[in-house]
Each structure stands twice: as C-alpha cells, then as structure tokens.
Design a protein around this motif. Structure first.
Motif, short mmCIF file in Angstrom:
data_model
loop_
_atom_site.label_atom_id
_atom_site.label_comp_id
_atom_site.label_asym_id
_atom_site.label_seq_id
_atom_site.Cartn_x
_atom_site.Cartn_y
_atom_site.Cartn_z
N GLN A 2 -0.94 -5.63 16.65
CA GLN A 2 0.10 -4.61 16.71
C GLN A 2 1.26 -5.01 17.63
O GLN A 2 1.15 -5.85 18.51
CB GLN A 2 -0.50 -3.25 17.09
N ASN A 4 2.79 -3.50 20.10
CA ASN A 4 2.66 -3.32 21.55
C ASN A 4 1.89 -4.45 22.21
O ASN A 4 2.19 -4.83 23.34
CB ASN A 4 2.00 -1.97 21.87
N VAL A 5 0.92 -5.02 21.52
CA VAL A 5 0.20 -6.17 22.07
C VAL A 5 1.14 -7.37 22.14
O VAL A 5 1.17 -8.07 23.16
CB VAL A 5 -1.05 -6.50 21.22
N GLN A 26 -0.25 1.17 26.09
CA GLN A 26 0.27 1.87 24.91
C GLN A 26 -0.46 1.38 23.65
O GLN A 26 -0.79 2.17 22.78
CB GLN A 26 1.79 1.65 24.77
N ALA A 27 -0.72 0.09 23.60
CA ALA A 27 -1.46 -0.47 22.46
C ALA A 27 -2.85 0.16 22.37
O ALA A 27 -3.33 0.49 21.27
CB ALA A 27 -1.56 -1.98 22.58
N SER A 33 -8.17 -2.23 20.93
CA SER A 33 -8.30 -3.60 20.44
C SER A 33 -8.71 -4.57 21.55
O SER A 33 -8.36 -4.38 22.72
CB SER A 33 -6.98 -4.09 19.83
N ALA A 36 -5.64 -6.13 23.32
CA ALA A 36 -5.00 -5.34 24.37
C ALA A 36 -5.81 -5.41 25.66
O ALA A 36 -5.25 -5.59 26.75
CB ALA A 36 -4.83 -3.89 23.93
#
Length: 182
Positions: A2, A4-5, A26-27, A33, A36
């Motif tokens: 994603q 954010n990551v 946030q991720a 995950s 993250a």
C-alpha cells in the motif's frame, strides 16, 4: 504494497523517522501488514529502541512468518540485545526461507562464532562468501580467531584456514597460522 508503506519507506530512506512512523501507523490503520510492522521495527532499531523493535519484528513475523527480512531484522535486534542464541535462531530461519540472503549467512556466522560453534560458523561464512564475496568483511573473523588462539589453537587455526581459503591475499594469516601451529 500500500501507498502508506511506500511513503513510510521513502521517509525512512531519508532518515525522517517521525514522518516514517506516522506513515507506517497510518498503513496499519488501513491494513495490518508485515511490511508496515517491519518499517516500524526499522525506525525503532535506528532510534535504538530495541524493545519496540523486537515487538514490531515479532508482529511482522506473526502476520507473515514466511517473510525472511522480518526474521533477519529480529536477529539483528536479538544480537544487539546480546541474545546470541536467539539471534542465531533468527538468522537460521532467514537462510532457511531465503538461502541466497548473504547478509543472513554472514550474521549467522558471526553469532555462531560468538556461541563457540566454530565449524558451523565457518560453513556459514563460506556460503556468505560464495554469494557475495565483494561485500564480506573478514576482519571480524580474523580478530575473533586472534582472541580464540590463546584458548583454543585448533579453533583459531580453523578460522584462519577458512579466511585464507576465501581470501588468499590475507598473507598475514599465513604467519598467524604458523604461530598457532609451529
């Protein structure tokens, strides 16, 4: 992976740890995950917060136990905490998951040497050297052999021979080897 990551990785690469943490958190709000958690572990490790780094590594492994880099990072955390046996277990798990992860073989060799398991350490060192000879730093192993030589000549000689085999240009080791085996 994603966004954010990826953003967290960008901030991490630029040593902007505050924004990296914000992006990884946030991720995690969007999707729990391993990536993250691994990012958070790296930030914690860089900031020398080994407790947090360990917790984040363990969370990453819980989510995805097949991810070699999470085991490797936990091994680094364990080594920095002085838990050589646990670190060796983590590095062993890493190389079982990814047999060509040269840093894991090198780190496994270091931990095995710290544990006095010289023959196994030499084997891991040889694998690491075969995988990436240009990246391997043999000085640690030479220094360790020098320290061992006073207590166990045979183990020191085994390390010296392994290093000379990997790097025949280590001329000074011929003298050290003859010093321990007159």
């Amino acid at each position: 992976m994603q966004l954010n990551v990826l953003l967290g990785q960008f901030f991490l690469d630029n040593e902007d740890y505050q924004n990296a943490v914000a992006a990884f958190l946030q991720a995690l709000k969007l999707d729990r995950s391993a990536e993250a958690y691994s990012g958070l572990a790296t930030v914690a490790l860089m900031q020398r917060d080994l407790e947090k780094a360990e917790a984040y590594c363990r969370a990453a492994i819980e989510i995805d136990p097949s991810r070699p880099s999470s085991h490797h990072e936990l091994g680094i955390v364990m080594a920095q905490q002085g838990f050589c046996s646990s670190a060796a277990d983590c590095f062993q798990a890493t190389v079982e998951l990814d047999p060509v992860f040269s840093d894991a073989h090198h780190n496994l060799a270091v931990m095995l040497l710290e544990l006095g398991r010289v023959t196994e350490a030499v084997q891991s060192l040889e694998v690491a050297f075969r995988l990436e000879p240009q990246r391997l730093n043999l000085h640690y192993f030479i220094e360790k052999a020098d320290a061992i030589a006073e207590k166990d000549v045979a183990e020191a000689a085994e390390i010296y021979r392994a290093v000379m085999k990997l790097d025949p240009q280590q001329a000074k080791l011929h003298q050290r080897l003859s010093d321990v085996h007159p």
